[in-house]
Enzyme design. Structure first.
Site, PDB file in Angstrom:
ATOM      1  N   SER A   1       0.805  -1.221   0.000  1.00 41.63           N
ATOM      2  CA  SER A   1       0.000   0.000   0.000  1.00 41.63           C
ATOM      3  C   SER A   1       0.843   1.278   0.000  1.00 41.63           C
ATOM      4  CB  SER A   1      -0.961  -0.041   1.189  1.00 41.63           C
ATOM      5  OG  SER A   1      -1.847   1.034   1.131  1.00 41.63           O
ATOM      6  N   HIS A   2       0.724   2.064   1.041  1.00 43.08           N
ATOM      7  CA  HIS A   2       1.375   3.369   1.098  1.00 43.08           C
ATOM      8  C   HIS A   2       2.770   3.306   1.720  1.00 43.08           C
ATOM      9  CE1 HIS A   2      -0.886   2.266   4.574  1.00 43.08           C
ATOM     10  NE2 HIS A   2      -0.051   2.967   5.296  1.00 43.08           N
TER      11      HIS A   2
ATOM     12  N   LYS B   1      -1.509  -9.946  -0.284  1.00 42.19           N
ATOM     13  CA  LYS B   1      -2.796 -10.212   0.359  1.00 42.19           C
ATOM     14  C   LYS B   1      -3.716 -10.985  -0.569  1.00 42.19           C
ATOM     15  CE  LYS B   1      -5.502  -6.037  -0.361  1.00 42.19           C
ATOM     16  NZ  LYS B   1      -6.348  -5.057   0.285  1.00 42.19           N
TER      17      LYS B   1
ATOM     18  N   ASP C   1      -2.331   6.598  -3.372  1.00 44.72           N
ATOM     19  CA  ASP C   1      -1.182   5.945  -2.735  1.00 44.72           C
ATOM     20  C   ASP C   1      -0.558   4.863  -3.618  1.00 44.72           C
ATOM     21  OD1 ASP C   1      -3.205   4.053  -2.533  1.00 44.72           O
ATOM     22  OD2 ASP C   1      -2.412   3.235  -0.669  1.00 44.72           O
TER      23      ASP C   1
ATOM     24  N   ASP D   1      -0.838   1.659  -4.087  1.00 47.41           N
ATOM     25  CA  ASP D   1      -1.666   0.692  -4.822  1.00 47.41           C
ATOM     26  C   ASP D   1      -3.010   1.271  -5.269  1.00 47.41           C
ATOM     27  OD1 ASP D   1      -2.471   0.859  -2.160  1.00 47.41           O
ATOM     28  OD2 ASP D   1      -3.345  -1.141  -2.188  1.00 47.41           O
TER      29      ASP D   1
ATOM     30  N   ASP E   1      -5.596   2.741  -3.688  1.00 51.08           N
ATOM     31  CA  ASP E   1      -6.884   2.677  -2.983  1.00 51.08           C
ATOM     32  C   ASP E   1      -7.133   3.882  -2.078  1.00 51.08           C
ATOM     33  OD1 ASP E   1      -5.021   1.892  -1.141  1.00 51.08           O
ATOM     34  OD2 ASP E   1      -6.035   0.018  -0.571  1.00 51.08           O
ATOM     35  N   ARG E   2      -6.066   4.610  -1.724  1.00 48.93           N
ATOM     36  CA  ARG E   2      -6.270   5.780  -0.868  1.00 48.93           C
ATOM     37  C   ARG E   2      -6.414   7.051  -1.698  1.00 48.93           C
ATOM     38  NH1 ARG E   2      -2.783   5.498   4.658  1.00 48.93           N
ATOM     39  NH2 ARG E   2      -3.466   3.424   5.255  1.00 48.93           N
TER      40      ARG E   2
ATOM     41  N   THR F   1     -11.240  -0.934  12.317  1.00 51.94           N
ATOM     42  CA  THR F   1     -10.316  -0.451  11.294  1.00 51.94           C
ATOM     43  C   THR F   1      -9.993  -1.559  10.290  1.00 51.94           C
ATOM     44  OG1 THR F   1      -9.358   1.115  12.824  1.00 51.94           O
ATOM     45  CG2 THR F   1      -7.986   0.447  10.973  1.00 51.94           C
TER      46      THR F   1
ATOM     47  N   LYS G   1     -11.355   0.071  -0.966  1.00 56.24           N
ATOM     48  CA  LYS G   1     -11.455   1.512  -1.112  1.00 56.24           C
ATOM     49  C   LYS G   1     -10.854   1.874  -2.462  1.00 56.24           C
ATOM     50  CE  LYS G   1      -7.463   1.736   1.913  1.00 56.24           C
ATOM     51  NZ  LYS G   1      -7.280   1.382   3.304  1.00 56.24           N
TER      52      LYS G   1
HETATM   53  C1  G1P Z   1      -4.023   1.535   8.397  1.00 56.66           C
HETATM   54  C2  G1P Z   1      -5.226   2.433   8.524  1.00 56.66           C
HETATM   55  C3  G1P Z   1      -6.487   1.660   8.214  1.00 56.66           C
HETATM   56  C4  G1P Z   1      -6.375   1.017   6.834  1.00 56.66           C
HETATM   57  C5  G1P Z   1      -5.095   0.211   6.744  1.00 56.66           C
HETATM   58  C6  G1P Z   1      -4.874  -0.328   5.342  1.00 56.66           C
HETATM   59  O1  G1P Z   1      -4.111   0.480   9.316  1.00 56.66           O
HETATM   60  O2  G1P Z   1      -5.310   2.998   9.805  1.00 56.66           O
HETATM   61  O3  G1P Z   1      -7.589   2.519   8.283  1.00 56.66           O
HETATM   62  O4  G1P Z   1      -7.465   0.189   6.588  1.00 56.66           O
HETATM   63  O5  G1P Z   1      -3.968   1.012   7.093  1.00 56.66           O
HETATM   64  O6  G1P Z   1      -4.759   0.679   4.392  1.00 56.66           O
HETATM   65  P1  G1P Z   1      -3.375   0.470  10.731  1.00 56.66           P
HETATM   66  O7  G1P Z   1      -1.904   0.679  10.470  1.00 56.66           O
HETATM   67  O8  G1P Z   1      -3.934   1.624  11.516  1.00 56.66           O
HETATM   68  O9  G1P Z   1      -3.701  -0.865  11.341  1.00 56.66           O
HETATM   69 ZN    ZN Z   2      -3.281   1.400  -0.316  1.00 53.68          ZN
END
Ligand code: G1P
Ligand code: ZN
Length: 541
Positions: A113-114, A126, A277, A279, A281-282, A344, A376
């Site tokens: 992801s980010h 995943k 981000d 991938d 999704d953000r 979350t 997302k």
């Molecule tokens: C974080 C974000 C959460 C999101 C996840 C994946 O997770 O807080 O909202 O779904 O990344 O993008 P966390 O590191 O808080 O567990």
């Molecule tokens: Zn992402």
């Protein structure tokens, strides 16, 4: 070509977190690490033989090599077909869409992801289920259990598959279909939004800046915003995906997308700014002179959704993750919509979306989406905003001012303390957890505590219960403090403190100023800065 069975033994630490298994790249490149996890996925989903799967990733360092390993292991396992994005690229929402559209048995997404990429960055894997969404707890638990008893894995000895050109190839007995990663997704967006209105918007001189942060959304954004909708060439910046994201941190927030923020706050700012981000999704949403918090963005999208063709018939309901601000709840109450509060992580929205209880959902961490996929979706959020702006014909800032005047404003911020020693972080949580029952009625920094508990979620669809999802403290007048530990970090522990306060009168304050007393109350309650030896959070969003 032959199938080899390789002896291995369980590797510690292969428990999927908030969003799949995420580790430092070097860990994933270690002996058998990736292979063990992939073999455990096959076990966790009840075997892969005969199945059709989707495969793609965000293009980060090790993406291409890992994709070849997954393909050879899928072939060895008797998978019938894998649909792969060209060059092993697929944004997370596009992968979700492909899994659904082609009626597959799920898919594997290669992404952290980010998190930064590269040899010193992070990597992740995943599994998404046939509904297109992240595997639920039951599946991730089964995968994790399999990692603990694994003794061997199977892999085909073969040359790399050429993923550079769309078309169908064979790998042993398995079919590999290479597809254009953008085409199906772009078509879906065209079905949801009013593309004519968007074309007219850009034709009228509307100025957009989309920062793809050298990550996967570049090709998607160029194809949709520039090629199909007519935003001027150059509206999409940093649009070429790079394995190390140009050494950046592909997280669309005011810290990591600072160049964009500075531009949007300047005098000659474009009308609309956005970023996505690693991938895809953000999302981050900005207007000239305004940053829209993800929580506010979700609330504004809900309030204006009827302007978007796909949602013109009304929303079934809405949902937000627990730490997300309650701005959405105010809109839902006003519109008579059901509003769900989930733990979350996007996976918890899956059942609500599948059962038709909700249409829109989101998280404070820059995640917004709808029932069009089961992830997302960054570009979807950008198009949703553009569609609404085209119809309301007003700047982002005016739209948000109008929104707050109608619903009140939930001032909101998240303070992150990163890389904290895990023992200290757990002690801080344990200490507060023990005191929760005694807190209601107490006063802290002039604010009265009304309720305090540890969030647990009972899924209304499958009846499953998920416990220990964050400590929440409700204060007078709709203010709130939430504390939880990150489930996606790869080094030490990250403590997240979520701060919120409602104001229906003064609507134009700086969020940190407005929240100062709540921040002070959080420190009095937890002693977090003292215990971690930190003077301030590492990241404020
Ligand atoms: C974080 C974000 C959460 C999101 C996840 C994946 O997770 O807080 O909202 O779904 O990344 O993008 P966390 O590191 O808080 O567990
Ligand atoms: Zn992402």
């Amino acid at each position: 070509m032959s199938i080899e069975t390789i002896a291995t033994r369980p590797i510690d630490g292969q428990k999927p977190g908030t969003s799949g298994l995420r580790k430092q790249t070097a860990v994933f490149q270690g002996p058998h690490f990736l292979e063990n996890f992939v073999q455990s996925i096959w076990a966790g989903i009840g075997g892969a033989a005969g199945k059709t799967l989707v495969l793609g990733g965000d293009g980060r360092y090790f993406n291409a090599e890992a994709a070849q390993v997954v393909l050879r292991m899928a072939a060895a396992e008797g998978v019938a077909k894998v649909i792969v994005g060209q060059n092993a690229l697929l944004s997370t929402p596009a992968a979700s869409h492909l899994i659904r559209k082609r009626g597959t048995d799920g898919g594997i997404i290669l992404s952290a992801s980010h998190n930064p990429g590269g040899p010193d960055g992070d990597f992740g894997v995943k599994f998404n289920t046939p509904n297109g969404g992240p595997a639920p707890e039951s599946v991730t638990t089964a995968i994790f259990e399999a990692t603990k008893t694994l003794t061997e894995y199977r892999i085909l000895t073969a040359q790399d598959v050429d993923l550079g050109t769309p078309g169908t190839l064979a790998l042993g007995d398995m079919k590999v279909e290479v597809v254009d990663p953008v085409a199906d997704y772009a078509l879906l967006m065209e079905q949801i939004f009013d593309f004519d209105a968007l074309r007219a918007l850009f034709a009228g001189g509307f100025r957009l800046r989309f920062d793809a942060m050298h990550a996967v959304t570049g090709p998607y954004a160029k194809a949709i915003l520039e090629d199909r909708l007519g935003a001027p060439a150059g509206s999409v910046v940093n649009g070429t995906p790079l394995p190390d994201f140009g050494k950046g941190h592909p997280d669309p927030n005011p810290i990591w997308a600072k160049t964009l923020v500075d531009e949007m706050m300047s005098r000659d700012a474009p009308d609309f700014g956005a970023a996505s981000d690693g991938d895809g999704d953000r999302n981050m949403i900005m207007g000239r002179g305004i940053y829209v918090t993800p929580s506010d963005s979700l609330a504004a999208l809900a309030a204006n959704a009827s302007l978007i063709p796909a949602y013109a018939g009304g929303l079934k309901g809405v949902a937000r993750s627990m730490p997300t601000s309650r701005a959405l709840d105010r809109v839902a109450a006003d519109m008579g919509l059901d509003c769900y509060e989930t733990p979350t992580g996007w996976k918890f929205f899956g059942n609500l979306l599948d059962s038709g209880r909700i249409t829109l959902c989101g998280e404070e961490s820059a995640g917004t989406g709808s029932d069009h996929v089961r992830e997302k979706d960054g570009l979807w959020a950008v198009l949703a905003w553009l569609n609404i702006l085209a119809k309301r014909d007003m700047p982002v800032k005016a739209l948000m001012e109008d929104h707050w005047a109608r619903f009140g404003r939930n001032y909101y911020s998240r303070h992150d303390y990163e890389g904290v020693d895990a023992t200290i972080a757990n002690a801080i949580m344990d200490d507060l957890r023990t005191r929760l029952p005694d807190l209601p009625g107490q006063e802290v920094n002039g604010l009265t505590i009304e309720a305090a508990d540890e969030f647990a979620y009972d899924d209304p669809v499958d009846g499953s219960r998920t416990e220990a999802q964050g400590l929440r403290i409700d204060l007078t007048g709709g203010a709130r403090i939430v504390l939880r530990l990150s489930g996606t970090g790869t080094v030490g522990a990250t403590i997240r403190v979520y701060l919120e306060k409602v104001d229906t009168q003064v609507l134009d304050r700086d969020a940190q100023d407005a929240l100062a007393d709540v921040v002070a109350a959080a420190e009095s309650l937890t002693g977090l800065r003292v215990k971690t030896g930190r003077a301030a959070p590492d990241v404020i969003t």
